[in-house]
Design a protein around this motif. Structure first.
Motif, PDB file in Angstrom:
ATOM      1  N   GLN A  22      46.748  33.536  60.776  1.00 53.23           N
ATOM      2  CA  GLN A  22      45.832  33.161  61.472  1.00 53.23           C
ATOM      3  C   GLN A  22      44.307  33.869  61.158  1.00 53.23           C
ATOM      4  N   THR A  23      44.448  34.872  60.243  1.00 56.51           N
ATOM      5  CA  THR A  23      43.011  35.533  59.908  1.00 56.51           C
ATOM      6  C   THR A  23      42.092  34.755  59.415  1.00 56.51           C
ATOM      7  N   PRO A  24      42.187  33.620  58.797  1.00 56.08           N
ATOM      8  CA  PRO A  24      41.095  32.869  58.098  1.00 56.08           C
ATOM      9  C   PRO A  24      40.322  32.305  59.574  1.00 56.08           C
ATOM     10  N   PHE A  25      41.030  31.996  60.576  1.00 58.71           N
ATOM     11  CA  PHE A  25      40.107  31.613  61.830  1.00 58.71           C
ATOM     12  C   PHE A  25      39.199  32.600  62.287  1.00 58.71           C
ATOM     13  N   SER A  26      39.824  33.840  62.355  1.00 56.34           N
ATOM     14  CA  SER A  26      39.079  35.105  62.788  1.00 56.34           C
ATOM     15  C   SER A  26      38.108  35.130  61.970  1.00 56.34           C
ATOM     16  N   ASP A  27      38.014  35.271  60.648  1.00 52.08           N
ATOM     17  CA  ASP A  27      36.946  35.581  59.438  1.00 52.08           C
ATOM     18  C   ASP A  27      36.038  34.420  59.683  1.00 52.08           C
ATOM     19  N   GLN A  28      36.308  33.010  59.951  1.00 47.70           N
ATOM     20  CA  GLN A  28      35.160  32.209  59.778  1.00 47.70           C
ATOM     21  C   GLN A  28      34.550  32.347  61.236  1.00 47.70           C
ATOM     22  N   ILE A  29      34.949  32.465  62.283  1.00 45.25           N
ATOM     23  CA  ILE A  29      34.172  32.861  63.608  1.00 45.25           C
ATOM     24  C   ILE A  29      33.430  33.897  63.629  1.00 45.25           C
ATOM     25  N   ARG A  30      33.951  35.050  63.117  1.00 42.32           N
ATOM     26  CA  ARG A  30      33.131  36.292  63.249  1.00 42.32           C
ATOM     27  C   ARG A  30      32.037  36.192  62.287  1.00 42.32           C
ATOM     28  N   ASN A  31      32.160  35.532  61.207  1.00 42.60           N
ATOM     29  CA  ASN A  31      31.271  35.662  60.087  1.00 42.60           C
ATOM     30  C   ASN A  31      30.187  34.608  60.067  1.00 42.60           C
ATOM     31  N   GLU A  32      30.578  33.324  60.746  1.00 43.57           N
ATOM     32  CA  GLU A  32      29.648  32.321  60.845  1.00 43.57           C
ATOM     33  C   GLU A  32      28.860  32.317  62.209  1.00 43.57           C
ATOM     34  N   ALA A  33      29.522  32.690  63.258  1.00 42.43           N
ATOM     35  CA  ALA A  33      29.137  32.793  64.680  1.00 42.43           C
ATOM     36  C   ALA A  33      28.442  34.207  65.107  1.00 42.43           C
ATOM     37  N   MET A  38      39.379  39.329  67.363  1.00 45.12           N
ATOM     38  CA  MET A  38      40.585  40.116  67.304  1.00 45.12           C
ATOM     39  C   MET A  38      41.391  38.990  66.533  1.00 45.12           C
ATOM     40  N   ALA A  39      42.013  39.572  65.200  1.00 45.63           N
ATOM     41  CA  ALA A  39      42.573  38.808  64.526  1.00 45.63           C
ATOM     42  C   ALA A  39      44.223  38.905  65.243  1.00 45.63           C
ATOM     43  N   VAL A  40      44.959  38.038  65.086  1.00 40.72           N
ATOM     44  CA  VAL A  40      46.380  37.862  65.286  1.00 40.72           C
ATOM     45  C   VAL A  40      47.168  37.110  64.318  1.00 40.72           C
ATOM     46  N   GLY A  41      48.798  37.135  64.548  1.00 41.66           N
ATOM     47  CA  GLY A  41      49.355  36.233  63.643  1.00 41.66           C
ATOM     48  C   GLY A  41      50.011  36.684  62.491  1.00 41.66           C
ATOM     49  N   ASN A  42      51.326  37.081  62.577  1.00 45.82           N
ATOM     50  CA  ASN A  42      51.954  37.696  61.510  1.00 45.82           C
ATOM     51  C   ASN A  42      51.346  39.048  60.666  1.00 45.82           C
ATOM     52  N   ILE A  43      50.714  39.645  61.626  1.00 39.55           N
ATOM     53  CA  ILE A  43      50.249  40.986  60.814  1.00 39.55           C
ATOM     54  C   ILE A  43      51.062  42.034  61.118  1.00 39.55           C
ATOM     55  N   LEU A  63      48.890  43.522  67.198  1.00 36.27           N
ATOM     56  CA  LEU A  63      50.232  43.120  66.906  1.00 36.27           C
ATOM     57  C   LEU A  63      51.163  43.056  67.764  1.00 36.27           C
ATOM     58  N   ALA A  64      51.974  42.154  68.035  1.00 40.05           N
ATOM     59  CA  ALA A  64      52.781  42.023  69.039  1.00 40.05           C
ATOM     60  C   ALA A  64      54.216  42.169  68.619  1.00 40.05           C
TER      61      ALA A  64
END
Length: 113
Positions: A22-33, A38-43, A63-64
Motif C-alpha cells: 500500500q506504500t505507492p498510495f501513500s507516496d502518491q498522495i503525499r507527493n501530489e497533494a 502514514m503508510a501501512v500494509g505488509n511493512i 505496523l500492526a
C-alpha cells in the motif's frame, strides 16, 4: 496526517498483496497533494520502514501484525539497527542489554565476512 490504506471494504476489491503493497498510495498522495501520510500494509522489517521514510514515500509507518507476532518488535528492531537511546521497561533491562550485545556481535560478524 492521513492514514493511507486500501481499506478492503468491498468483496469485489482485488488488491495485489505483497511487501509494502500500500506504500505507492501513500507516496502518491503525499507527493501530489502535499499532505503528511502514514503508510501501512505488509511493512514488516526495520529496513522497510527506513526506506519508506527516507525516500519520502510517507511521513510515518504503522505496523500492526508484526507487533501482534512480537510485542517487542520495536525494541528488537532498535537493537538490530544499533539504536541504544530507546528506553526498555525496567523488568526487561537485562534482556535488552543482552539483545543489544547479540546485535552488535552479529553486526561485527557480518562485516568480517
Amino acid at each position: 496526517m492521513i492514514d493511507i490504506s486500501a481499506g478492503q471494504t468491498s468483496t469485489r476489491a482485488r488488491p495485489v498483496y505483497g511487501r509494502m503493497f500500500q506504500t505507492p498510495f501513500s507516496d502518491q498522495i503525499r507527493n501530489e497533494a502535499g499532505v503528511a501520510t502514514m503508510a501501512v500494509g505488509n511493512i514488516t522489517e526495520p529496513d522497510h520502514v527506513n526506506s519508506i521514510i527516507m525516500s519520502g514515500r510517507a511521513d510515518l509507518c504503522c505496523l500492526a501484525r508484526p507487533h501482534l507476532a512480537d510485542p517487542n518488535w520495536t525494541l528488537r528492531a532498535a537493537a538490530q539497527l544499533g539504536y541504544t537511546e530507546l528506553r526498555w521497561p525496567n523488568p526487561y533491562l537485562a534482556g535488552g542489554e543482552q539483545l543489544q550485545r547479540l546485535a552488535r556481535r552479529a553486526a561485527e560478524m557480518s562485516v568480517r565476512v
